[in-house]
Design a protein around this motif. Structure first.
Motif, PDB file in Angstrom:
ATOM      1  N   ALA A   9      39.800  42.276  55.940  1.00 17.06           N
ATOM      2  CA  ALA A   9      39.466  41.066  56.106  1.00 17.06           C
ATOM      3  C   ALA A   9      40.147  40.176  55.071  1.00 17.06           C
ATOM      4  O   ALA A   9      40.794  40.090  53.598  1.00 17.06           O
ATOM      5  CB  ALA A   9      38.002  40.648  55.481  1.00 17.06           C
ATOM      6  N   THR A  10      40.477  38.581  55.975  1.00 23.59           N
ATOM      7  CA  THR A  10      40.572  38.119  54.997  1.00 23.59           C
ATOM      8  C   THR A  10      39.638  37.273  53.885  1.00 23.59           C
ATOM      9  O   THR A  10      38.985  37.768  54.186  1.00 23.59           O
ATOM     10  CB  THR A  10      41.287  36.366  55.696  1.00 23.59           C
ATOM     11  OG1 THR A  10      40.211  35.914  56.102  1.00 23.59           O
ATOM     12  CG2 THR A  10      42.260  37.032  56.224  1.00 23.59           C
ATOM     13  N   LEU A  11      40.120  36.375  52.942  1.00 23.06           N
ATOM     14  CA  LEU A  11      38.753  35.667  52.167  1.00 23.06           C
ATOM     15  C   LEU A  11      38.105  34.533  52.532  1.00 23.06           C
ATOM     16  O   LEU A  11      36.915  35.157  53.076  1.00 23.06           O
ATOM     17  CB  LEU A  11      40.157  34.539  51.160  1.00 23.06           C
ATOM     18  CG  LEU A  11      39.959  35.470  49.394  1.00 23.06           C
ATOM     19  CD1 LEU A  11      40.989  34.052  48.720  1.00 23.06           C
ATOM     20  CD2 LEU A  11      39.338  35.473  48.302  1.00 23.06           C
ATOM     21  N   GLY A  56      37.332  40.579  41.975  1.00 24.65           N
ATOM     22  CA  GLY A  56      37.782  41.349  42.076  1.00 24.65           C
ATOM     23  C   GLY A  56      39.424  42.092  41.992  1.00 24.65           C
ATOM     24  O   GLY A  56      40.331  42.345  41.029  1.00 24.65           O
ATOM     25  N   GLN A  57      39.035  42.835  42.772  1.00 17.13           N
ATOM     26  CA  GLN A  57      39.630  43.865  43.981  1.00 17.13           C
ATOM     27  C   GLN A  57      41.548  43.082  43.884  1.00 17.13           C
ATOM     28  O   GLN A  57      41.284  42.074  44.526  1.00 17.13           O
ATOM     29  CB  GLN A  57      39.391  44.855  45.009  1.00 17.13           C
ATOM     30  CG  GLN A  57      38.851  43.682  46.572  1.00 17.13           C
ATOM     31  CD  GLN A  57      39.101  44.200  47.707  1.00 17.13           C
ATOM     32  OE1 GLN A  57      39.649  45.237  48.412  1.00 17.13           O
ATOM     33  NE2 GLN A  57      38.078  44.164  47.929  1.00 17.13           N
ATOM     34  N   PRO A  58      42.592  44.190  43.667  1.00 16.03           N
ATOM     35  CA  PRO A  58      44.231  43.387  43.805  1.00 16.03           C
ATOM     36  C   PRO A  58      43.972  43.550  46.092  1.00 16.03           C
ATOM     37  O   PRO A  58      43.272  44.394  46.628  1.00 16.03           O
ATOM     38  CB  PRO A  58      44.637  45.119  43.725  1.00 16.03           C
ATOM     39  CG  PRO A  58      44.067  45.994  44.233  1.00 16.03           C
ATOM     40  CD  PRO A  58      42.266  45.830  43.457  1.00 16.03           C
ATOM     41  N   VAL A  59      44.517  42.237  46.262  1.00 18.68           N
ATOM     42  CA  VAL A  59      45.448  42.715  47.550  1.00 18.68           C
ATOM     43  C   VAL A  59      46.062  44.419  48.027  1.00 18.68           C
ATOM     44  O   VAL A  59      46.032  44.638  47.699  1.00 18.68           O
ATOM     45  CB  VAL A  59      46.527  41.785  47.411  1.00 18.68           C
ATOM     46  CG1 VAL A  59      46.438  41.141  49.162  1.00 18.68           C
ATOM     47  CG2 VAL A  59      46.149  40.126  47.587  1.00 18.68           C
ATOM     48  N   ALA A  60      44.705  44.035  49.306  1.00 18.80           N
ATOM     49  CA  ALA A  60      45.048  45.308  50.166  1.00 18.80           C
ATOM     50  C   ALA A  60      46.200  45.731  50.700  1.00 18.80           C
ATOM     51  O   ALA A  60      46.666  46.410  50.640  1.00 18.80           O
ATOM     52  CB  ALA A  60      43.888  46.477  50.379  1.00 18.80           C
ATOM     53  N   ALA A  61      46.428  44.622  51.141  1.00 13.78           N
ATOM     54  CA  ALA A  61      47.350  44.541  52.714  1.00 13.78           C
ATOM     55  C   ALA A  61      47.724  42.673  53.168  1.00 13.78           C
ATOM     56  O   ALA A  61      47.102  42.038  52.755  1.00 13.78           O
ATOM     57  CB  ALA A  61      46.751  45.737  54.026  1.00 13.78           C
ATOM     58  N   GLN A  62      49.114  42.988  54.029  1.00 16.48           N
ATOM     59  CA  GLN A  62      48.738  41.540  53.897  1.00 16.48           C
ATOM     60  C   GLN A  62      48.633  41.305  56.014  1.00 16.48           C
ATOM     61  O   GLN A  62      49.088  42.218  56.570  1.00 16.48           O
ATOM     62  CB  GLN A  62      49.911  40.664  53.507  1.00 16.48           C
ATOM     63  CG  GLN A  62      51.284  41.334  53.934  1.00 16.48           C
ATOM     64  CD  GLN A  62      52.373  41.062  52.728  1.00 16.48           C
ATOM     65  OE1 GLN A  62      52.643  39.807  52.389  1.00 16.48           O
ATOM     66  NE2 GLN A  62      53.185  41.437  53.372  1.00 16.48           N
ATOM     67  N   VAL A  63      48.474  39.892  56.081  1.00 13.52           N
ATOM     68  CA  VAL A  63      49.114  40.036  57.565  1.00 13.52           C
ATOM     69  C   VAL A  63      50.474  38.779  58.190  1.00 13.52           C
ATOM     70  O   VAL A  63      50.064  38.115  57.067  1.00 13.52           O
ATOM     71  CB  VAL A  63      47.932  39.649  58.481  1.00 13.52           C
ATOM     72  CG1 VAL A  63      48.461  38.922  60.042  1.00 13.52           C
ATOM     73  CG2 VAL A  63      46.774  40.493  58.626  1.00 13.52           C
ATOM     74  N   PHE A 105      46.841  37.214  52.980  1.00 16.61           N
ATOM     75  CA  PHE A 105      46.253  38.021  52.226  1.00 16.61           C
ATOM     76  C   PHE A 105      44.928  39.230  53.270  1.00 16.61           C
ATOM     77  O   PHE A 105      43.471  38.261  53.411  1.00 16.61           O
ATOM     78  CB  PHE A 105      45.513  37.943  50.813  1.00 16.61           C
ATOM     79  CG  PHE A 105      47.933  37.520  50.242  1.00 16.61           C
ATOM     80  CD1 PHE A 105      48.324  38.043  50.705  1.00 16.61           C
ATOM     81  CD2 PHE A 105      48.046  36.819  49.884  1.00 16.61           C
ATOM     82  CE1 PHE A 105      49.972  37.884  49.785  1.00 16.61           C
ATOM     83  CE2 PHE A 105      49.182  35.599  49.342  1.00 16.61           C
ATOM     84  CZ  PHE A 105      50.116  37.005  49.580  1.00 16.61           C
ATOM     85  N   LEU A 106      45.130  39.863  53.084  1.00 18.70           N
ATOM     86  CA  LEU A 106      43.946  40.695  53.355  1.00 18.70           C
ATOM     87  C   LEU A 106      43.181  41.481  52.165  1.00 18.70           C
ATOM     88  O   LEU A 106      43.921  42.258  51.381  1.00 18.70           O
ATOM     89  CB  LEU A 106      44.189  41.533  54.392  1.00 18.70           C
ATOM     90  CG  LEU A 106      44.883  41.707  56.084  1.00 18.70           C
ATOM     91  CD1 LEU A 106      44.785  42.168  56.527  1.00 18.70           C
ATOM     92  CD2 LEU A 106      44.091  40.168  56.239  1.00 18.70           C
ATOM     93  N   TYR A 107      41.813  41.979  51.978  1.00 18.16           N
ATOM     94  CA  TYR A 107      40.687  42.859  51.204  1.00 18.16           C
ATOM     95  C   TYR A 107      40.528  44.342  51.673  1.00 18.16           C
ATOM     96  O   TYR A 107      39.913  43.904  52.649  1.00 18.16           O
ATOM     97  CB  TYR A 107      40.209  41.921  50.336  1.00 18.16           C
ATOM     98  CG  TYR A 107      41.036  40.924  49.497  1.00 18.16           C
ATOM     99  CD1 TYR A 107      41.413  41.172  48.620  1.00 18.16           C
ATOM    100  CD2 TYR A 107      41.706  39.498  50.281  1.00 18.16           C
ATOM    101  CE1 TYR A 107      42.716  39.804  47.707  1.00 18.16           C
ATOM    102  CE2 TYR A 107      42.129  38.583  49.344  1.00 18.16           C
ATOM    103  CZ  TYR A 107      42.630  38.458  48.223  1.00 18.16           C
ATOM    104  OH  TYR A 107      43.313  37.890  47.357  1.00 18.16           O
ATOM    105  N   ARG A 108      39.987  45.004  51.356  1.00 18.63           N
ATOM    106  CA  ARG A 108      38.998  45.728  51.424  1.00 18.63           C
ATOM    107  C   ARG A 108      37.343  45.546  51.521  1.00 18.63           C
ATOM    108  O   ARG A 108      37.091  45.233  50.930  1.00 18.63           O
ATOM    109  CB  ARG A 108      39.048  47.095  50.986  1.00 18.63           C
ATOM    110  CG  ARG A 108      40.508  47.826  50.505  1.00 18.63           C
ATOM    111  CD  ARG A 108      41.227  48.001  51.630  1.00 18.63           C
ATOM    112  NE  ARG A 108      39.906  49.420  52.518  1.00 18.63           N
ATOM    113  CZ  ARG A 108      40.933  50.439  52.872  1.00 18.63           C
ATOM    114  NH1 ARG A 108      41.903  50.845  52.699  1.00 18.63           N
ATOM    115  NH2 ARG A 108      39.751  50.962  53.789  1.00 18.63           N
ATOM    116  N   VAL A 109      36.749  45.461  53.169  1.00 24.06           N
ATOM    117  CA  VAL A 109      35.937  44.999  53.148  1.00 24.06           C
ATOM    118  C   VAL A 109      34.610  46.121  52.839  1.00 24.06           C
ATOM    119  O   VAL A 109      33.794  45.642  51.845  1.00 24.06           O
ATOM    120  CB  VAL A 109      35.204  44.846  54.772  1.00 24.06           C
ATOM    121  CG1 VAL A 109      33.970  43.886  55.078  1.00 24.06           C
ATOM    122  CG2 VAL A 109      35.724  44.067  54.854  1.00 24.06           C
TER     123      VAL A 109
END
Length: 120
Positions: free
Chosen positions: A31-33, A45-52, A64-68
């Motif tokens: 998910a995005t922010l 505080g998790q790092p960016v996991a992926a991107q679109v 940027f995408l983060y892990r839910v």
């Protein structure tokens, strides 16, 4: 799939360094922010996991995408913080000349309410 969209498809992250997906192509669990905020979560505080990536008006765009599952609930403001914000907003509505609290924010360009600015 068009060549432009295929250019952004890199699920292993070999080309861009992190897993990259095309527009509306990210798998579940990311998910995005803004999407996290809508769910009442924060990245914590998790790092960016992926991107679109997609082609935009000014060039290539990135979200940027983060892990839910690693996200945590949003923190709520304390009562003292809420009082501080209310006090600051009240100060922005109070005229420095006549000391009357107005229903609008005092324009910084004038430094006083509209009534005082018209009189002087």
């Amino acid at each position: 799939m068009s060549r432009i969209r295929a250019r952004f498809c890199d699920p292993e992250g070999k080309r861009f360094g992190i897993p990259t997906f095309m527009w509306q192509g990210a798998p579940d669990g990311y998910a995005t922010l803004r999407q996290l905020r809508a769910l009442g979560l924060r990245p914590a505080g998790q790092p960016v996991a992926a991107q679109v990536m997609w082609r935009g008006v000014g060039g290539d765009r990135v979200a940027f995408l983060y892990r839910v599952e690693l996200a945590k609930p949003k923190r709520t403001a304390s009562a003292a913080q809420l009082r501080g914000v209310a006090c600051a907003l009240r100060a922005r509505r109070t005229c420095s000349t006549c000391r009357i609290e107005r229903p609008y924010f005092i324009p910084r360009s004038l430094g006083e309410c509209l009534d005082c600015a018209q009189e002087g």
